[in-house]
Motif scaffolding. Structure first.
Motif, PDB file in Angstrom:
ATOM      1  N   HIS A   1      57.602  32.929  69.410  1.00  0.00           N
ATOM      2  CA  HIS A   1      58.672  33.831  68.982  1.00  0.00           C
ATOM      3  C   HIS A   1      59.963  33.505  69.729  1.00  0.00           C
TER       4      HIS A   1
ATOM      5  N   HIS B   1      53.943  35.053  71.575  1.00  0.00           N
ATOM      6  CA  HIS B   1      55.188  35.515  72.196  1.00  0.00           C
ATOM      7  C   HIS B   1      56.084  34.321  72.546  1.00  0.00           C
TER       8      HIS B   1
ATOM      9  N   HIS C   1      63.677  38.019  73.690  1.00  0.00           N
ATOM     10  CA  HIS C   1      62.410  38.673  73.995  1.00  0.00           C
ATOM     11  C   HIS C   1      62.100  39.768  72.989  1.00  0.00           C
TER      12      HIS C   1
ATOM     13  N   ARG D   1      50.800  36.982  63.901  1.00  0.00           N
ATOM     14  CA  ARG D   1      50.840  38.297  64.536  1.00  0.00           C
ATOM     15  C   ARG D   1      50.298  39.378  63.604  1.00  0.00           C
TER      16      ARG D   1
ATOM     17  N   SER E   1      55.271  44.035  68.104  1.00  0.00           N
ATOM     18  CA  SER E   1      55.570  42.608  68.229  1.00  0.00           C
ATOM     19  C   SER E   1      55.666  41.947  66.859  1.00  0.00           C
TER      20      SER E   1
ATOM     21  N   HIS F   1      49.897  36.053  73.898  1.00  0.00           N
ATOM     22  CA  HIS F   1      50.819  35.425  74.841  1.00  0.00           C
ATOM     23  C   HIS F   1      51.447  34.165  74.242  1.00  0.00           C
TER      24      HIS F   1
END
Length: 348
Positions: free
Chosen positions: A141, A138, A347, A167, A177, A135
């Motif tokens: 990112h 993310h 995203h 990652r 991801s 999380h």
């Protein structure tokens, strides 16, 4: 008297329909249904009920996907305020809405607001989940994407290099991801003028996705589109044209000629024709793509405005200065030359 459980189940089914319509790009229907679901949820459940906030969040995503960013931001600001008040700032649902709001601000070009919220989100995720949690990675990112959009290319590169390493270690090098972060690292290298590193990175992503997902998977085709855009920016137009012609053919076969990804790739191909000196082909394809964008997404969608701006650049390159000026006057401010459209800037 209506059973509350039945009411919530019926609303949940309609919310699922809104999500499906958004994911399949039926955005007018998604917004129409989403607006009615929100109104019904407010009336039946109350303004601060979790189901109402979930419905509002879905409607905001539909607005953002349709390029109606002011509506998306206004709605998400209300959702964040409600969820913060009722659930707390670091509740899972609040964090999701804060991320959506930051991403909507980024899409609207409000980079400073997006960066401030993403930076807060990173810190909150570190406190709640830990620095190496997926999380948290993310959020980093997405923060890197906001840095890149704001012109802070080296900040984006440094953060994405760290995210890619983390990652790869936590999720594995072939996790979707991880590949998304490598893809965005390639974009960041490109924006920073580090063309050789960009192309090497994007070639690696293409190979990884083709091997894991297959040549015809949408993510693989997105990567090939991005690599072609990098070739174009790096002044390797013949390689860009060859790759984009194949990408467009595959996208038309698998997604259809009117899918937004297909339209963006066709617009990129038109720009590549111009870079390769094939000016007449460039203008003709830009005109065709703009007409399709207007028909599919509407005159005011950001992708339509970019396509119009790119057509103005093609007219200018062809020496059709009056046509270029007329076309540019109808487009909102953007880059004055062709801007290849790339995927996964936000995203993952």
């Amino acid at each position: 008297m209506t059973d509350p459980t039945i009411t919530e189940r019926a609303l949940s089914q309609r919310m699922w329909n809104v999500r499906q319509l958004t994911e399949t790009e039926n955005l007018s229907l998604a917004i129409d249904l989403g607006s009615r679901v929100v109104a019904d949820a407010e009336r039946l459940l109350g303004a601060d009920h979790p189901g109402t906030q979930f419905a509002r969040n879905l409607l905001a995503i539909a607005y953002r996907s349709a390029g109606q960013l002011a509506q998306a931001i206004e709605l998400l600001e209300a959702v964040v305020a409600s969820r913060t008040s009722t659930l707390g700032a670091v509740h899972h649902d609040t964090l999701i809405s804060r991320n959506e709001l930051a991403y909507a601000n980024c899409s609207a070009g409000r980079s400073d607001a997006a960066i401030r919220e993403f930076e807060k989100l990173v810190l909150d995720h570190i406190d709640v989940f830990g620095a190496a949690d997926p999380h948290t990675l993310h959020q980093q990112h997405d923060l890197a994407g906001a840095y890149r959009q704001a012109g802070r290319s080296e900040d984006a590169v440094a953060l994405l290099e760290s995210v890619c390493a983390d990652r790869s270690r936590v999720l594995g090098p072939d996790d979707p991801s991880t590949m998304a972060s490598h893809n965005n690292l390639g974009h960041a290298y490109l924006t920073a003028g580090r063309h050789d590193e960009a192309i090497t990175t994007l070639q690696s992503v293409c190979g990884s996705r083709a091997g894991r997902l297959g040549e015809d998977h949408p993510d693989t085709m997105t990567s090939r589109n991005n690599l072609a855009a990098a070739y174009c920016i790096a002044n390797r137009p013949d390689e860009a044209v060859a790759l984009l012609e194949q990408v467009c053919a595959d996208l038309i076969e698998h997604l259809g000629v009117d899918h937004p990804k297909t339209l963006s790739s066709r617009d990129n191909l038109a720009g590549a024709y111009g870079s390769a000196g094939r000016v007449d082909e460039s203008v003709a394809l830009h005109e065709e793509v703009l007409a399709d964008f207007r028909r599919v997404l509407g005159d005011d969608h950001p992708d339509t405005l970019l396509a119009r701006n790119n057509l103005a650049g093609a007219y200018e390159k062809a020496g059709r200065l009056d046509a270029a000026a007329t076309c540019a006057s109808l487009a909102k401010p953007s880059n004055s030359t062709h801007s290849p459209t790339t995927g996964e800037a936000g995203h993952d």
